[in-house]
Design an enzyme around this catalytic site. Structure first.
Site, PDB file in Angstrom:
ATOM      1  N   LYS A  85       0.609  -1.169  -0.351  1.00 55.93           N
ATOM      2  CA  LYS A  85      -0.076  -0.032  -0.291  1.00 55.93           C
ATOM      3  C   LYS A  85       1.007   1.109  -0.014  1.00 55.93           C
ATOM      4  O   LYS A  85       0.958   2.160  -0.938  1.00 55.93           O
ATOM      5  CB  LYS A  85      -1.105   0.109   1.347  1.00 55.93           C
ATOM      6  CG  LYS A  85      -2.270  -0.874   1.233  1.00 55.93           C
ATOM      7  CD  LYS A  85      -2.968  -0.595   2.214  1.00 55.93           C
ATOM      8  CE  LYS A  85      -2.270  -0.994   3.370  1.00 55.93           C
ATOM      9  NZ  LYS A  85      -2.471  -2.428   3.721  1.00 55.93           N
ATOM     10  N   GLY A 452      -5.232   1.878  13.688  1.00 52.67           N
ATOM     11  CA  GLY A 452      -5.628   1.308  11.698  1.00 52.67           C
ATOM     12  C   GLY A 452      -4.925   2.448  11.061  1.00 52.67           C
ATOM     13  O   GLY A 452      -5.116   2.363  10.124  1.00 52.67           O
ATOM     14  N   GLN A 453      -5.021   3.909  12.032  1.00 51.47           N
ATOM     15  CA  GLN A 453      -5.447   4.813  10.935  1.00 51.47           C
ATOM     16  C   GLN A 453      -4.174   5.457  10.729  1.00 51.47           C
ATOM     17  O   GLN A 453      -3.841   6.088  12.490  1.00 51.47           O
ATOM     18  CB  GLN A 453      -6.553   5.528  10.939  1.00 51.47           C
ATOM     19  CG  GLN A 453      -7.969   5.185  10.928  1.00 51.47           C
ATOM     20  CD  GLN A 453      -9.142   6.366  10.927  1.00 51.47           C
ATOM     21  OE1 GLN A 453      -9.248   6.647  11.823  1.00 51.47           O
ATOM     22  NE2 GLN A 453      -9.870   6.420  10.241  1.00 51.47           N
TER      23      GLN A 453
END
Lengths: 916, 110
Positions: A85, A452-453
């Site tokens: 990613k 997660g962010q």
């Protein structure tokens, strides 16, 4: 021929550059080829846009566009590596459907909720937005408006949003989608330590010899950290032990020594089994516990964060929603809670789920006593094909790994523990085990919540873009915190609203039930990312409300909105993020945004110009407000005091809150920091100040001297700084908090000092309730909670006969807004599939690649069936990721939450699957 | 054209064998290595990145691989990414076409 030569040249120079990055020695000829190939490029440090790991990325620009990215060799987090990613950070901005003009739903030139989107000017967009906002603000007051933000806000963005809402509009209805991600971790931190965020950091990986993952598929979701774990394991294969606890066999198990597949929700019982073993084997670190900890517990009847059966509920979901009012204890829950099976338990503490009190060690022992190996093994075994004996053996190995005295141990978890109907409890249980053993806040020892962010910590939590928070762990309900904040923000007394606002699920519910009339979606995609989505899409499209969505792409949230504001992406603006190990990192604007896309900061500042003080600081009705110093149901008119402070009723919020005299002294251009980089926000505003820098430096005043110290803006932008872990004291970061050796806030001579100030005076009692009248101080101590196993309210039955869970896959991030814009990445996983055990497929006459219906009480969707590959669910269990809006899994997920954190449980729905 | 530089790590004694294995993979070329640390730098070349992503996954599965992760990504000449006059094109499509892409797909109304 020329093309071939150029390609060969580029290849050798990219290879040489990569070799230099990872420390392979280069000859002078090779080094000069890199320089030659990159002679027109401008490299600059930056941060990855995706998960909470916080990898450093180097970005190369040439002639106003990004031409290359590489892992930052100087970044301590990723040391030059990128995951797949991260590799696409440079490309996500160039999707063909990038939005470049404001779009308003219109018919015959006028706004029409049923109309089609048409491109309009920014002025026209703001005119309509202002009109609709003021209509709701007049009718419903501050309680009727809202912002749905995220952990993807940069720190300045989150700060502007929070200040505009709380100080300007006097509304606490701002909440991030980080609520879906790590709110349970926050409650765990605050209740246990009195202060948010981890004590340790990623260096624990290199210091530890045991890594235990709980509900965290790190190999796919935190691959760079997993690369560090793998390195550690492979460097000492026999000494380093890895244990993966999961409900679905996954890639993280590939290099694990032990994989424990457990039944959803029974992690609560497994933690208590470990605690019982610690007590039984007399492995409690008595010295540590007596000096630094107390024991605590709270009520069990706290509901499941659902709306109890309402007029909006689908008929099929009413049976589960009724459990919000009362449940019948099953056999296991009864044993776990020392009660009788079949007993009806009214959920009496749904309004005060966070209530807790101190207990004695003897009571704690009584609490964990039922969690014997036999009981927990029978209850928690998640794989029908595994024997109880085998599962028991693994549970014993797990307990041994924690308890072995000489062994250092790190527990990592993410969404499996956070997105849980008892997420706050299970987070507290992790600290329970580490604190009992004295294995916390030391190099290589600690329970560590991964996020997660990219700025769930740095913005959502530290800036406080939550409905209950102010910056630096302050909360709106605390009068001292409000007073302190009003001081920094130069507000009249009692401007800030003491009533906690609505969390993100409640904002969505409010759009449906009419309590919320205006919402502004920023840096997230809540209409795709929120569970039980059919309700919220219908609410946005059919109810009387106005939905604004700032977005770079036509996401589900943009599509269901009334107004779309085209928005700049990461390298088109200045920003700072804070990662999961308390590291704050900054970057400069690298390129300009396309067309009329504008930064979030500019959008909010420009909107704030449209509000005069007399419109927002007069008396306001707040239904349900009850707070000392306030008339019931009202915020006072503060204009008289405002005028005494030198403000005029005609002043606008831009000048009062943002472009203040002090902030305007922070001038743009700022050559020393910008080094030739542009600042579009500043140029568009056109009044000569540097908003991101001025507002960051204003924001840091909240934390300095309060154990949340940040460095100043310029420090984070320095070329020799790759982020710093707060608290930053005299320019020095803090690696392990609460540990005297590393943390200057820990009292000298204490060894360890859990100095967090929140919730540090509580009453005492036994396992069943409070028995004392007076609260006792437990300053400088951490709490070891007893929390029981509670059964998931929705479980497979004869009709909906399979477990369903959702999450991420390696190639895509969250709702896929950005990763799906890279065509190549999209093709790697073109549509989300439903993973299922081959025997479950066979018994339903289904085969791999069949198109199937997935149906829950809340709706049904189609997906392609997969019985092989990277996720290998046990019988009775299924998994589908949520990145694909075409396989809209949130239509089937249940919107129950942890009642304490309000974080949704995306992991435990019951479904049936049949051929489409 | 996309170029990706990948770091492969193997046990030092396997370095030379690993170089041979990697060089036999289509569109992969070994450029640098360091036997003392088992580090190897390869370049993958492809018109489209998904082949490179698949390639990386295959490399990760090779026996003897300790680590294979991307380090650098060069895409300045990717014609799919930067159409000839990108900003003008984006602006030109902004009216009807993009507004249409924001219309509500049928599945949201189901």
């Amino acid at each position: 021929m020329l093309e071939v030569n150029r390609r060969e040249f580029l290849k050798s120079s990219v290879a040489a550059s990569a070799a230099a990055t990872v420390g392979i020695p280069l000859s002078s000829v090779q080094a000069s080829s890199v320089k030659e190939a990159e002679k027109d490029w401008q490299w600059d440090k930056s941060v990855c846009r995706f998960c909470g790991t916080g990898c450093g990325i180097m970005v190369a620009t040439k002639e106003g566009r990004i031409v290359a990215t590489k892992g930052d060799p100087d970044a301590p987090v990723n040391r030059g590596l990128n995951c797949i990613k991260g590799y696409f950070n440079g490309k996500i901005m160039y999707g063909k459907d990038r939005l470049t003009k404001p779009l308003l739903r219109m018919t015959d030139g006028k706004f029409d909720k049923k109309g089609k989107f048409q491109a309009v000017s920014w002025d026209r967009a703001f005119d309509e937005m202002e009109k609709q906002f003021k209509k709701t603000y007049t009718e419903k007051g501050p309680a009727g408006i809202s912002i749905m933000g995220s952990g993807q806000y940069t720190i300045p963005e989150g700060y502007v949003a929070a200040k505009l809402m709380k100080a300007g509009f006097r509304s606490n209805n701002i909440d991030p989608n980080a609520r879906h991600c790590m709110a349970s971790a926050v409650v765990g931190f605050i209740q246990t330590f009195g202060i948010d965020e981890p004590s340790g950091n990623y260096d624990d990986i290199e210091f530890t010899d045991t890594v235990i993952t709980w509900g965290a598929n790190m190999a796919e979701c935190h691959p760079i950290l997993w690369a560090r774990v793998s390195d550690r394991k492979l460097a000492d294969e026999d000494g380093v032990k890895l244990i993966n606890l999961t409900t679905c066999s996954n890639q993280t198990s590939d290099i694990a020594d032990v994989e424990i597949v457990f039944k959803p929700g029974t992690d609560l019982a497994i933690w208590n089994y470990i605690a019982r073993e610690i007590v039984k084997r007399d492995a409690v670190n008595h010295d540590f516990v007596e000096k630094h900890c107390v024991f605590a517990t709270g009520p069990y009847d706290i509901g499941y964060g659902m709306r109890s059966t309402s007029k909006y509920a689908f008929d099929a979901e009413k049976d589960i929603q009724a459990k919000e009012l009362e449940i019948v204890l099953d056999k296991d829950e009864a044993i776990a809670q020392r009660k009788t099976a079949g007993m009806v338990v009214k959920q009496n503490n749904t309004k005060v789920p966070v209530k807790h009190w101190m207990i004695e060690f003897a009571e704690f022992k009584k609490g964990v006593e039922p969690y014997t190996l036999d009981f927990v093994a029978e209850l928690s075994k998640g794989d029908a094909d595994e024997s109880v004996e085998s599962h028991k053996k693994k549970l014993m190995q797990l307990a041994d790994a924690y308890i072995e005295k000489s062994r250092k141990v790190v527990s990592f978890w993410t969404m499996g523990m956070n997105q849980h109907y008892r997420g706050s409890w299970v987070n507290e249980q992790a600290y329970m085990v580490h604190l009992l053993l004295g294995k916390q806040a030391q190099p290589g020892n600690g329970a560590f919540s991964l996020t997660g962010q990219p700025s769930a910590c740095g913005t959502a939590r530290e800036v406080g873009t939550f409905a209950h928070r102010l910056p630096a762990d302050l909360v709106v309900a605390n009068p001292k915190h409000r007073k302190f904040s009003e001081g920094i923000w130069k507000l009249p007394a009692n401007t800030l609203n003491p009533k906690v606002g609505t969390h993100i699920m409640k904002i969505l519910r409010g759009l449906e039930d009419g309590n919320i009339g205006f919402t502004w979606v920023q840096v997230n995609n809540p209409f795709q990312a929120s569970a039980n989505a059919t309700h919220w899409i219908k609410a946005a499209r059919e109810m009387d409300n106005f939905v604004v969505c700032s977005d770079p792409y036509p996401t589900v949230s943009a599509k269901v909105a009334d107004l779309i504001l085209p928005t700049s992406m990461i390298y088109e603006k200045w920003g700072l993020y804070g990662n999961a190990e308390r590291r704050t990192q900054g970057w400069r604007q690298q390129v300009n945004a396309p067309g009329d896309a504008r930064t979030d900061v500019w959008q909010m500042l420009e909107f704030s110009k449209r509000f005069k003080l007399k419109e927002v600081w007069g008396e306001k009705s707040i239904p349900g407000l009850k707070s000392k110093g306030f008339e019931d149901g009202k915020l006072p008119d503060v204009m008289a005091e405002a005028e005494a402070m030198g403000y005029s009723p005609e002043d606008n919020l831009y000048d009062v809150l943002f472009a203040t005299k002090e902030n305007k002294k922070v001038a743009w251009p700022d050559d020393a920091v910008s080094k030739g980089h542009a600042n579009s926000t500043s140029d568009w505003l056109g009044d000569g100040w540097f908003p991101e820098k001025a507002l960051f430096n204003e924001y840091r005043q909240f934390g300095v001297g309060h154990a949340h110290d940040l460095a100043d803006f310029d420090t984070y932008m320095r070329d020799d700084v790759r982020g710093l872990k707060w608290p930053v004291i005299n320019g020095k970061e803090t690696k392990w908090r609460f540990n005297e050796e590393y943390d200057s806030y820990a009292a000298k001579g204490s060894g360890f000092d859990f100095y967090g100030p929140a919730l540090k005076a509580i009453k005492s009692g036994d396992l069943d309730g409070i028995t004392s009248k007076e609260a006792t101080s437990l300053a400088h101590k951490a709490k070891i909670f007893f929390r029981p196993y509670a059964a998931p309210p929705e479980q497979p039955d004869n009709n909906y006969d399979l477990w369903f869970s959702t999450g991420r896959v390696l190639e895509h991030w969250h709702t896929g807004t950005m990763t799906r814009r890279v065509p190549e990445l999209h093709r790697a996983v073109p549509t989300a599939v439903l993973w299922m055990h081959p025997d479950d497929a066979g018994s339903r006459n289904l085969a791999r690649n069949d198109i199937v219906w997935i149906e829950s009480r809340r709706g049904k969707i189609k997906a392609v069936l997969e019985t092989q590959g990277r996720n290998r669910p046990p019988k009775g269990y299924t998994f589908a990721p949520f990145f694909d809006e075409g396989v809209f899994v949130n239509k089937i997920c249940i919107d129950m939450t942890c009642p304490m954190s309000k974080e949704t449980d995306f992991k435990k729905a019951a479904i049936k699957v049949y051929k489409a | 054209m996309n170029l990706s530089a990948i770091l492969v790590t193997t046990k030092p004694q396997n370095t030379l064998n690993m170089i041979e294995t990697l060089n036999n993979i289509q569109d992969v070329e070994v450029f640098h290595h360091d036997v003392s640390s088992g580090k190897i730098i390869i370049i993958q070349e492809a018109e489209a990145i998904h082949e490179e992503v698949d390639g990386l996954k295959k490399i990760k599965q090779l026996p003897g691989i300790i680590l294979a992760e991307m380090v650098e990504h060069h895409f300045g000449d990717d014609k799919n990414l930067y159409p000839s006059s990108e900003l003008e094109n984006i602006d030109a499509t902004c009216g009807t076409q993009v507004a249409d892409s924001c219309s509500i797909p049928e599945y949201l109304n189901q």
